[in-house]
Every structure is written in C-alpha cells, then in structure tokens.
Design a protein around this motif. Structure first.
Motif, PDB file in Angstrom:
ATOM      1  N   LYS A  97       0.827  -1.192   0.000  1.00 45.60           N
ATOM      2  CA  LYS A  97       0.000   0.000   0.000  1.00 45.60           C
ATOM      3  C   LYS A  97       0.870   1.254   0.000  1.00 45.60           C
ATOM      4  O   LYS A  97       1.830   1.346   0.757  1.00 45.60           O
ATOM      5  N   PRO A  98       0.520   2.263  -0.830  1.00 50.26           N
ATOM      6  CA  PRO A  98       1.258   3.523  -0.769  1.00 50.26           C
ATOM      7  C   PRO A  98       1.126   4.140   0.612  1.00 50.26           C
ATOM      8  O   PRO A  98       0.092   4.008   1.277  1.00 50.26           O
ATOM      9  N   ASP A  99       2.169   4.789   1.090  1.00 51.35           N
ATOM     10  CA  ASP A  99       2.114   5.416   2.405  1.00 51.35           C
ATOM     11  C   ASP A  99       1.114   6.563   2.404  1.00 51.35           C
ATOM     12  O   ASP A  99       1.063   7.366   1.490  1.00 51.35           O
ATOM     13  N   THR A 100       0.312   6.637   3.457  1.00 51.07           N
ATOM     14  CA  THR A 100      -0.602   7.758   3.623  1.00 51.07           C
ATOM     15  C   THR A 100      -0.166   8.629   4.792  1.00 51.07           C
ATOM     16  O   THR A 100      -0.664   9.728   4.969  1.00 51.07           O
ATOM     17  N   VAL A 101       0.766   8.124   5.608  1.00 50.58           N
ATOM     18  CA  VAL A 101       1.286   8.886   6.740  1.00 50.58           C
ATOM     19  C   VAL A 101       2.799   9.002   6.592  1.00 50.58           C
ATOM     20  O   VAL A 101       3.490   8.010   6.411  1.00 50.58           O
ATOM     21  N   VAL A 102       3.306  10.211   6.636  1.00 50.14           N
ATOM     22  CA  VAL A 102       4.743  10.420   6.525  1.00 50.14           C
ATOM     23  C   VAL A 102       5.392  10.101   7.854  1.00 50.14           C
ATOM     24  O   VAL A 102       5.045  10.680   8.883  1.00 50.14           O
ATOM     25  N   LYS A 103       6.335   9.161   7.849  1.00 47.89           N
ATOM     26  CA  LYS A 103       7.030   8.777   9.065  1.00 47.89           C
ATOM     27  C   LYS A 103       8.451   9.325   9.023  1.00 47.89           C
ATOM     28  O   LYS A 103       8.892   9.869   8.028  1.00 47.89           O
ATOM     29  N   THR A 104       9.179   9.145  10.095  1.00 49.30           N
ATOM     30  CA  THR A 104      10.486   9.798  10.190  1.00 49.30           C
ATOM     31  C   THR A 104      11.558   8.836  10.678  1.00 49.30           C
ATOM     32  O   THR A 104      12.187   9.067  11.704  1.00 49.30           O
TER      33      THR A 104
END
Length: 260
Positions: free
Chosen positions: A30-37
């Motif tokens: 699934k494409p990321d929907t939340v930007v993580k760090t």
C-alpha cells in the motif's frame, strides 16, 4: 548462483533498496498515507564483503531494499536484491524477514543486523542459513541523489535500455504520466509487460512501482509484481535507473538496471 550469500560458496553483491517496519505483505504493497520519520531512511552505496557493489534504500517506514551486482564503467548491472521489513532504534537496524532474490529470482530467507549513523552510514551483517555476509555503506552524495526531494517522472520519462537479473536486455519506455511499456529481447522469448511508476506519497525521491507481465513466455505470466524504483546520477555523468519488485507473497522477484 543460488542466493547472494550462497553464491559465496561458488564464486567468492551490488546495490540496495529497502522494506517496511512491522507491516504485513498487504501493507508493504500500500502507498504510504502517513509520513514517518525513520532515522535511517535514505539512499546508500557501498560494498559487500565479497567485493560486490550495492545500492541500498531505506524508506521512511523502514522498508529496506538492497540491489547488488556489478559496477562496470559507472554502470550498475543488478544480479539480485534484498527486501525486508526493518526496525530502526537507537543506532540499530534489524529485520528477521529478509528475502534475497538472486539471479534466478527465487527468494531465500535471511535476517539483517546492522548499525547506522543517521545521515552518514549503514553497516551490518546478513545471515542466510549457515552463510553470513557483511556490508559497509555510506549515504549517496547529494550531488548524485537527493533522497529528501520529491520524485518526478520528468527526469525518467522516455526510452531506457536495461538488463534484468539474468543479463537479458529489456527495452522500457516511461511516459510523463508514469505509464510503463516494456519488452525483453527477442532472443530470450520477447516477454512483454507494462506498469506504472508513481512518486511516493511521502514526498521522498522514490517511485512506487507496479509491473504486470503478459502471457508466456514471460516467467511471471499474467502476474503483477510491486516494489520501488529510483534514479540517480552515476559516476560517469549518466543517469542510472534501478527497479525492484516482488510478488505479493515475496516468493519471487525481478530487478532491472541501466544507464542513459
């Protein structure tokens, strides 16, 4: 050569790209929907302990891809790649679900144990069965590849001549909309396939990749494989394109690479 590591027994790896933290296979697709760090995210270049070259990528969600092969006159020819769902914590990067897709494209299970200095290097060990190989790498120079900028199809659209894991030539065309049409050399049966490259939702310099293969003689006839693609400036001043993808169960994989 059976796997990256098994190959050491017969001929004693080259570039890397990367996998997802704690996610199932469906989540990896699934494409990321939340930007993580993730502290370790970025592109890396280096060497395996058997002197093969690697290009690696760790994504914002700790997905790990590592493409390995041979670097000749500035051009990187992939011979296999590794993929895993990693976990970064306090300078340590580990994964217990590593899959190594060697020249035959079949997956071999392993584990990854590495250390990192954020924005600087990633060094570690891959274990597959009774075999072990180490790697060292540093972040790719920003003048060659800027992981922090958004990917754009404007830099990769047009025609590419690539090679697959078996060294078979592939003619691939990318449209400005990210649409892919491709076919392998007639001498290898002339497999036709299509797909898409889509700038990753995280805003990083990575494309989400989907490839759908045609009927036989394609090895993965009528199947769709998914993964990632990146391009960067090679040492000889040309652009290098790398693609790596697996089936949904991560039992089989494909990778392509070439310059223009």
């Amino acid at each position: 050569m059976k796997s990256c590591i098994a190959g050491i027994a017969t001929t004693v790896l080259a570039s890397a790209l990367l996998a997802g933290c704690g996610a199932g296979i469906e989540e990896l697709w699934k494409p990321d929907t939340v930007v993580k760090t993730s502290a370790v995210q970025g592109g890396y270049t280096g060497k395996l302990s058997d002197d093969r070259d690697i290009t690696m990528l760790v994504l914002e969600d700790d997905q790990f891809y590592s493409v390995y092969g041979s670097l000749t006159n500035g051009s990187f020819a992939p011979k296999g790649f590794m993929h895993a769902s990693g976990k970064a914590s306090n300078g340590s990067f580990t994964a217990s679900d590593l899959k190594d897709f060697a020249t035959d494209g079949i997956a071999y299970l392993g584990s990854l144990n590495a250390s990192y200095a954020a924005g600087a290097n990633l060094n570690g060990t891959v274990v597959e069965g009774s075999s072990t190989i180490t790697f060292t790498s540093t972040v790719i120079k920003s003048s060659q590849y800027n992981y922090g900028t958004a990917a754009s199809t404007a830099g990769i659209n047009g025609n590419w001549t690539l090679t697959d894991l078996q060294g078979v030539a592939v003619n691939l065309q990318i449209g400005l909309d990210g649409a892919i049409t491709a076919s392998s050399a007639a001498s290898s049966g002339g497999c036709a396939f299509s797909g898409t490259v889509t700038p990753r939702a995280s805003g990083k310099n990575v494309f989400d990749l989907a490839l759908t293969f045609g009927a036989a003689p394609c090895r993965f006839a009528n199947q769709t494989l998914k993964g990632i693609a990146i391009d960067y400036l090679a040492a000889n001043g040309k652009r290098q394109l790398l693609l790596a993808a697996t089936d949904s169960a991560r039992n089989n994989g494909v990778a392509y690479g070439g310059l223009r």
